[in-house]
Design a protein around this motif. Structure first.
Motif, mmCIF file in Angstrom:
data_model
loop_
_atom_site.group_PDB
_atom_site.id
_atom_site.type_symbol
_atom_site.label_atom_id
_atom_site.label_comp_id
_atom_site.label_asym_id
_atom_site.label_seq_id
_atom_site.Cartn_x
_atom_site.Cartn_y
_atom_site.Cartn_z
ATOM 1 N N TYR A 107 -11.399 -5.871 8.889
ATOM 2 C CA TYR A 107 -9.926 -5.891 8.845
ATOM 3 C C TYR A 107 -9.370 -4.603 9.445
ATOM 4 O O TYR A 107 -9.822 -3.504 9.121
ATOM 5 C CB TYR A 107 -9.436 -6.020 7.401
ATOM 6 C CG TYR A 107 -9.628 -7.395 6.839
ATOM 7 C CD1 TYR A 107 -10.876 -7.806 6.343
ATOM 8 C CD2 TYR A 107 -8.558 -8.296 6.810
ATOM 9 C CE1 TYR A 107 -11.044 -9.070 5.847
ATOM 10 C CE2 TYR A 107 -8.731 -9.575 6.307
ATOM 11 C CZ TYR A 107 -9.973 -9.953 5.823
ATOM 12 O OH TYR A 107 -10.156 -11.217 5.312
ATOM 13 N N SER A 108 -8.360 -4.845 10.266
ATOM 14 C CA SER A 108 -7.627 -3.651 10.746
ATOM 15 C C SER A 108 -6.680 -3.200 9.651
ATOM 16 O O SER A 108 -6.464 -3.907 8.652
ATOM 17 C CB SER A 108 -6.853 -3.994 12.011
ATOM 18 O OG SER A 108 -5.844 -4.947 11.688
ATOM 19 N N LEU A 109 -6.131 -2.063 9.855
ATOM 20 C CA LEU A 109 -5.190 -1.545 8.869
ATOM 21 C C LEU A 109 -3.982 -2.457 8.738
ATOM 22 O O LEU A 109 -3.464 -2.652 7.628
ATOM 23 C CB LEU A 109 -4.738 -0.125 9.237
ATOM 24 C CG LEU A 109 -5.777 0.978 8.909
ATOM 25 C CD1 LEU A 109 -5.341 2.313 9.515
ATOM 26 C CD2 LEU A 109 -5.959 1.126 7.408
ATOM 27 N N ASP A 111 -3.992 -5.606 9.050
ATOM 28 C CA ASP A 111 -4.416 -6.743 8.233
ATOM 29 C C ASP A 111 -4.376 -6.373 6.765
ATOM 30 O O ASP A 111 -3.919 -7.157 5.926
ATOM 31 C CB ASP A 111 -5.854 -7.170 8.595
ATOM 32 C CG ASP A 111 -5.951 -7.662 10.019
ATOM 33 O OD1 ASP A 111 -7.039 -7.475 10.627
ATOM 34 O OD2 ASP A 111 -4.968 -8.244 10.499
ATOM 35 N N VAL A 112 -4.837 -5.180 6.520
ATOM 36 C CA VAL A 112 -4.829 -4.732 5.126
ATOM 37 C C VAL A 112 -3.399 -4.688 4.615
ATOM 38 O O VAL A 112 -3.099 -5.150 3.501
ATOM 39 C CB VAL A 112 -5.504 -3.346 4.991
ATOM 40 C CG1 VAL A 112 -5.386 -2.813 3.573
ATOM 41 C CG2 VAL A 112 -6.973 -3.435 5.393
#
Lengths: 122, 837
Positions: A107-109, A111-112
């Motif tokens: 997960y990219s940031l 996404d987080v």
């Protein structure tokens, strides 16, 4: 402002998350180990906990267990952020009630951030 | 001494008898050469008589040559007899009454001997070993007759006496003895020795006569008498020899040794008796009554002496006693009578004595004979006392005849008795032989049965030894089986694997120590209990396992137990195990029960856990820096650290791309490793497919937009839940969508469809991308495989995506398939079961 507690022993990752989330308008506090995390949860009662699993002193699952035991803390939303493979701890975590389980590397940031917003809103 | 037999002997006997006949004839003729008749010796009478004799003799001699023609022989003999008779009839004209008597006697002798002649020749012809000559009875009777004739005074006895210087009675006795001997010979052996003695004494008498004749100037007559004296014993040689041989044949060894002595003794006694009789001629005569009493006394003495004697068998001692008795009697007689004048008394005495010697038990005959003698004598005396027939010498003659008669009677009796005795002995012998034969037969039978018994015994012994062998073999086999069984039991006990076997009804009957350890249940408690109550399998999460494997085993199918099972002990302990279940059958393939074998997998599980721990740690360790890099690049790209120039942005994007690629690779590697080790827990549960698809589309919204791809969603309203592992499905679908996005050029389309289709839920992911080349379609699921066109298009890609996808789908119980056309697009189809398989 929603309060998020980041429980993560990797400092760099701690910083990255904190940076991103603060930018997005959340209040962030951090804990670097399980014991500290528990204390912080008890004391500060955050709106969301981002929980790493592999940590010294007390691992994430134990923290989660303690949290769930505690009537006052039970309903605190928890998102598990770990680099462990999906399957390993899912069952245990599922048993304890959480159903957000993210492998950090995947997960990219952003996404987080999306996940966080889904969970507790802005 | 062996009997003489054969043709030589036959002719020898015959010719000797012939010689005897000749001598007899000659001596008879010699006696007649000197006229004896009171008429003064009419030569015609002498001639007539002589002619008769010669004719008779000629016939006798000639009949030897007629052996082959017995009938003719008999006829000739009767002719001769007729001729002999004619002469006397002629002489009647001359008034020689006394001669008639002689001829009558001759004729009588012929008649009597005719039977012997008839039979005898046939016997001699037919029987090689015939022992008797037929001439013997003829000669015998003739001699007797002649002797009698000589004794009768009117026939010239005195003249004879005067001429020869020998008393007429002597001659008479001589002839009588000869005759008696010859006759006795034909009648039986017992008196044969008496006959021998008689002949011997007769021969001696003829020698005396010969000497007397020679002395009186008649040499021819003397020679004829001498010839007779020689021929008598000589002619009796063969018969005597045969008689002795016959005697000896019937005797035992011990008896044979005394036979010689007995015979010599017997003969001696007879000779003494005969010569004693002759000697007493010198003694003056005594009255008859005195004689009679003396004889009676003698008889009584002998009989009493025999009864008192301890001797029971005839032997030398017997004869010694006899001699003693004779001597005593003689002395008594002398004492009673003052001497004896007549030899006839002794002759009578001898006859009686012979009977006494030979047949002691038959003393009945003595008084009978004596009484007959007495009455005969009295009659003769009365008749002759006063009258024309009175002849004192006739009395003597009568007595002599009586004596002869008695002798003959005794001889007959004796021989009959002997024959009867012999017959009874024969009968006894026959009976004994029969008994012996029976005994032999019995013995043979007994032997046979004993033999049979022995054979049976042998057979029994053999059988016994065979049985023993069989028993030994059986014992051996039993021992072998026992030791094998013990060994197998020991193996079973020693097995490290836990083994529990249950019968048809599910009750445990085998439970080894390893099973005790693993289940925590001792054997004694386990045997007989239902299998599933003792051997309890659980999943790791704790749910009790419905032992499908066990049910299947009872249905006849064996197999592995599910992995990741634990076994629970009564104290609650859980032990990880792995194992097998199998049915077992009897010889007719009937199910007998099942056997469960399982082993403690704690060590393996720990290793596994270590491995998984390692992998977890490895993945964690790999991902942590990678995610860190990623996020920081995120931040940088997001401008959180300050504005970036284009070049900086480009570089960071490159870094980002590399990092995400690496993260992806690590993720794939870890997935593969986990899947291959069987650590992916696939838990098919009824899952709503729709929400998963929708979430997926949402998640991929960014990449989709980045490539300007349109997403088409076609999810049916009501889809029954598919029995599938939700995470696995998510990942699989995620891989497929990711591929679709990656391999579809900008502006293309990607679609997801989900719907129910019969017993399955169909989920499709399609695109309008580069497609999969025909030649490489069969390799798309391979690990690390990337089609050539995919590689040329996009170097990023691990080649693990489809591999993982397929594993996940199939582990969930579904199927995956695709259709593709190069340059046109690809459609992947998943079929997920609605019901549990």
């Amino acid at each position: 402002m929603k309060h998020i507690l980041i429980v993560e022993d990797e400092l760099s990752m701690q910083r990255a998350l904190k940076n991103k989330l603060e930018q997005s308008g959340y209040k962030i506090s951090v804990a670097s180990d399980g014991a500290g995390a528990l204390d912080d949860i008890r004391s500060t009662k955050p709106d969301l906990v981002l929980l790493d699993l592999i940590m010294p002193k007390l691992d994430g699952i134990s923290v989660l267990r303690e949290v769930k035991k505690d009537d006052a803390l039970r309903n605190t939303p928890v998102i598990i952020l770990t680099n462990l493979s999906t399957g390993d701890k899912v069952a245990e975590a599922m048993q304890l009630g959480t159903f957000d389980f993210l492998v950090k590397a995947n997960y990219s940031l952003d996404d987080v951030l999306k996940k966080v917003r889904e969970r507790i809103g802005e | 001494m062996r009997a003489v037999s054969g043709p030589r002997r036959r002719f020898a006997i015959v010719w000797l008898d012939t010689a005897l006949g000749l001598s007899l004839l000659a001596s008879a003729m010699g006696a007649r050469l000197t006229p004896l008749l009171p008429v003064g010796g009419d030569p015609r009478v002498a001639d007539a008589v002589s002619a008769g004799f010669i004719a008779f003799a000629a016939v006798l001699l000639g009949s030897h040559a007629l052996i082959r023609w017995p009938r003719a022989r008999a006829v000739l003999i009767w002719l001769a007899a007729a001729v002999a008779l004619i002469a006397p009839i002629r002489l009647l004209r001359f008034g020689f009454i006394d001669l008639i008597l002689l001829d009558v006697m001759l004729a009588a002798s012929l008649v009597l001997s005719g039977r012997y002649v008839w039979k005898g020749w046939d016997v001699i012809r037919a029987d090689e070993t015939a022992r008797r000559s037929p001439l013997v009875p003829i000669a015998g009777w003739f001699a007797v007759a002649y002797g009698a004739a000589c004794a009768v005074p009117g026939l010239g006895a005195e003249a004879l006496l005067a001429r020869f210087g020998a008393p007429a009675p002597l001659v008479a006795v001589a002839f009588a003895a000869v005759g008696a001997g010859l006759l006795a010979e034909t009648r039986g052996k017992l008196v044969a020795w008496g006959a021998v003695a008689a002949i011997a004494s007769g021969s001696a008498m003829f020698v005396v006569l010969a000497l007397a004749r020679a002395g009186s100037g008649s040499p021819v007559a003397a020679m004829t008498y001498l010839a007779l004296a020689i021929m008598l014993p000589l002619s009796r040689w063969y018969p005597l020899r045969n008689m002795v041989a016959d005697d000896l044949a019937g005797l035992t060894e011990s008896q044979r040794s005394t036979y010689g002595y007995e015979r010599v003794g017997e003969l001696g006694i007879w000779l003494v008796i005969f010569f004693g009789a002759f000697y007493t001629q010198l003694v003056p005569p005594v009255s008859f009554r005195t004689y009679f009493i003396s004889v009676v006394l003698a008889v009584v003495v002998t009989q009493v002496s025999f009864r008192l004697l301890p001797v029971r068998s005839i032997g030398p001692r017997h004869y010694m006693w006899t001699l003693l008795a004779v001597a005593v009697s003689y002395l008594l007689l002398l004492a009673a009578t003052g001497g004896l004048s007549s030899p006839f008394v002794y002759f009578a005495f001898v006859a009686i004595f012979a009977g006494a010697v030979v047949i002691p038990p038959s003393w009945l005959w003595y008084p009978v004979g004596l009484i007959a003698l007495y009455f005969g004598a009295e009659i003769a005396r009365t008749v002759s006392a006063d009258g024309p027939w009175h002849r004192p010498d006739m009395l003597q003659g009568l007595f002599m005849l009586s004596a002869l008669g008695v002798t003959g009677l005794y001889a007959t009796l004796i021989s009959r008795k002997h024959a009867a005795h012999q017959a009874s002995i024969e009968a006894a012998n026959v009976r004994m032989n029969d008994l012996l034969r029976q005994a032999d037969a019995e013995r043979a039978r007994a032997e046979a049965s004993a033999k049979e018994q022995r054979t049976l015994n042998l057979e029994l012994l053999e059988m016994r030894s065979a049985l023993m062998n069989v028993l030994e073999d059986v014992e051996e086999t039993k021992r072998q089986i026992e030791s094998d069984f013990l060994r197998d039991a020991a193996i079973f006990e020693a097995l490290g694997e836990a083994v529990a076997a249950a019968d048809k009804n599910g009750r445990i009957f085998l439970f080894n120590p390893a099973a005790e350890t693993l289940t925590g249940v001792p054997r004694t408690a386990a045997v007989g209990k239902p299998l599933e109550s003792i051997v309890r399998f659980f999943f790791e999460e704790g749910r009790v396992l419905q032992t499908d494997a066990i049910t299947q085993a009872y249905a006849g199918r064996g197999g592995r137990l599910l992995p990741k099972l634990t076994i629970a002990s009564p104290d609650g302990r859980r032990t990880p195990v792995s194992g097998t279940v199998a049915p077992f059958f009897d010889a007719e393939r009937r199910l007998q029960g099942i056997v469960v074998a399982f082993r403690d997998m704690t060590v393996e599980r720990d290793i596994d856990r270590q491995k998984s721990g390692f992998i977890s740690i490895a993945s964690h360790q790999l991902r942590t820096p990678l995610s860190s890099i990623r996020w920081f690049v995120d931040l940088l790209l997001g401008g959180d650290a300050g504005k970036l120039n284009a070049e900086q942005q480009e570089f960071l994007k490159d870094i980002y791309a590399s990092v995400t690629r690496m993260i992806s690779l690590v993720g794939d590697l870890l997935d593969v490793s986990r899947i291959e080790e069987g650590r992916v827990l696939v838990n098919p549960v009824p899952t709503e497919v729709g929400p998963i698809v929708e979430t997926l589309i949402k998640d991929f919204a960014g990449p989709l937009a980045a490539k300007k791809l349109t997403i088409e969603q076609d999810v049916a309203k009501t889809i029954p839940p598919a029995v599938v592992d939700p995470d696995g499905l998510r990942q699989a679908l995620g891989n497929l969508v990711s591929n679709a996005i990656n391999y579809t050029p900008e502006g293309g389309r990607v679609g997801i469809r989900a719907a129910a289709d019969g017993p399955a839920v169909v989920v499709e992911v399609w695109d309008t991308g580069i497609g999969i080349p025909e030649s490489q379609k069969h390799r798309v699921y391979e690990r690390f495989f990337r089609a050539a066109n995919a590689v040329s298009r996009e170097t990023v890609g691990s080649g693990l995506g489809l591999y993982i996808t397929r594993l996940l789908v199939e582990a969930s119980g579904g199927t995956i398939g695709f259709t593709s056309e190069e340059g046109k697009g690809t459609r992947f189809t998943l079929r997920l079961p609605i019901k549990k398989a």
